[in-house]
Design a protein around this motif. Sequence first.
Motif, PDB file in Angstrom:
ATOM      1  N   ALA A 215       0.734   4.019  -2.946  1.00  0.00           N
ATOM      2  CA  ALA A 215       0.477   5.419  -2.620  1.00  0.00           C
ATOM      3  C   ALA A 215       1.587   6.323  -3.180  1.00  0.00           C
ATOM      4  O   ALA A 215       1.321   7.399  -3.717  1.00  0.00           O
TER       5      ALA A 215
ATOM      6  N   MET B  91       1.126   6.623  -6.949  1.00  0.00           N
ATOM      7  CA  MET B  91       0.004   7.503  -7.273  1.00  0.00           C
ATOM      8  C   MET B  91       0.382   8.964  -7.089  1.00  0.00           C
ATOM      9  O   MET B  91      -0.035   9.831  -7.868  1.00  0.00           O
ATOM     10  N   THR B  92       1.176   9.271  -6.075  1.00  0.00           N
ATOM     11  CA  THR B  92       1.637  10.639  -5.852  1.00  0.00           C
ATOM     12  C   THR B  92       2.498  11.111  -7.021  1.00  0.00           C
ATOM     13  O   THR B  92       2.342  12.236  -7.499  1.00  0.00           O
TER      14      THR B  92
ATOM     15  N   LEU C  55       0.820  -1.208   0.000  1.00  0.00           N
ATOM     16  CA  LEU C  55       0.000   0.000   0.000  1.00  0.00           C
ATOM     17  C   LEU C  55       0.856   1.262   0.000  1.00  0.00           C
ATOM     18  O   LEU C  55       0.526   2.246  -0.673  1.00  0.00           O
ATOM     19  N   LEU C  56       1.953   1.243   0.740  1.00  0.00           N
ATOM     20  CA  LEU C  56       2.864   2.387   0.728  1.00  0.00           C
ATOM     21  C   LEU C  56       3.463   2.590  -0.662  1.00  0.00           C
ATOM     22  O   LEU C  56       3.584   3.718  -1.150  1.00  0.00           O
TER      23      LEU C  56
END
Length: 176
Positions: free
Chosen positions: A30, A33-34, A26-27
């Motif tokens: 994320a 996506m950033t 998940l990290l």
Amino acid sequence: MTRVDMRRQTKGVTLLEVMATMAVMLLGIAAAMTVVTQTTRSNRRTLTANQAELIAERTLENIRARGCALSPPCGNLVGLDGTREIFYQTAGGELLTAKPTGTTIARQYEVALDLDGTPLASSFENPTTGLGVPAVTRNLADGKPGNVVNVRVSVSWEEPGRTGRQVYVLQTRMAP
């Protein structure tokens, strides 16, 4: 085989290991996506600035196509000084003079013109102070006396997420 030996041979994944793996994934997602979001914003800003540049170039070319009258120097362009126009650039690249209706998305640009043909006492173009080389009032390339006109085209727009207006400026000089 005994039961103790079977337990040692069986290899499984505990719930804690699964949760730790999911947290790391998940990290990573994320972070990816950033990066994609920031790249998209940067590309949009670059596209907007490129569109402003094209509008400024088109406006400056239209002024240059009019030419510069001999007497008074560039007198045919005087009426353009201080004018402002609003344009709308659609996502399809169409340049409109009226705000589109319906579902058409377009960015608003404001085009401002500034023409300076006579020396201003408070500027670097003041011939009495010797500032402003070469002077606006000087002999032109063919040796005839005349004026040079500064033509400045400013294209501005509002950028979401930024304060103030963003501006792109082109400038040239024209002479009869």
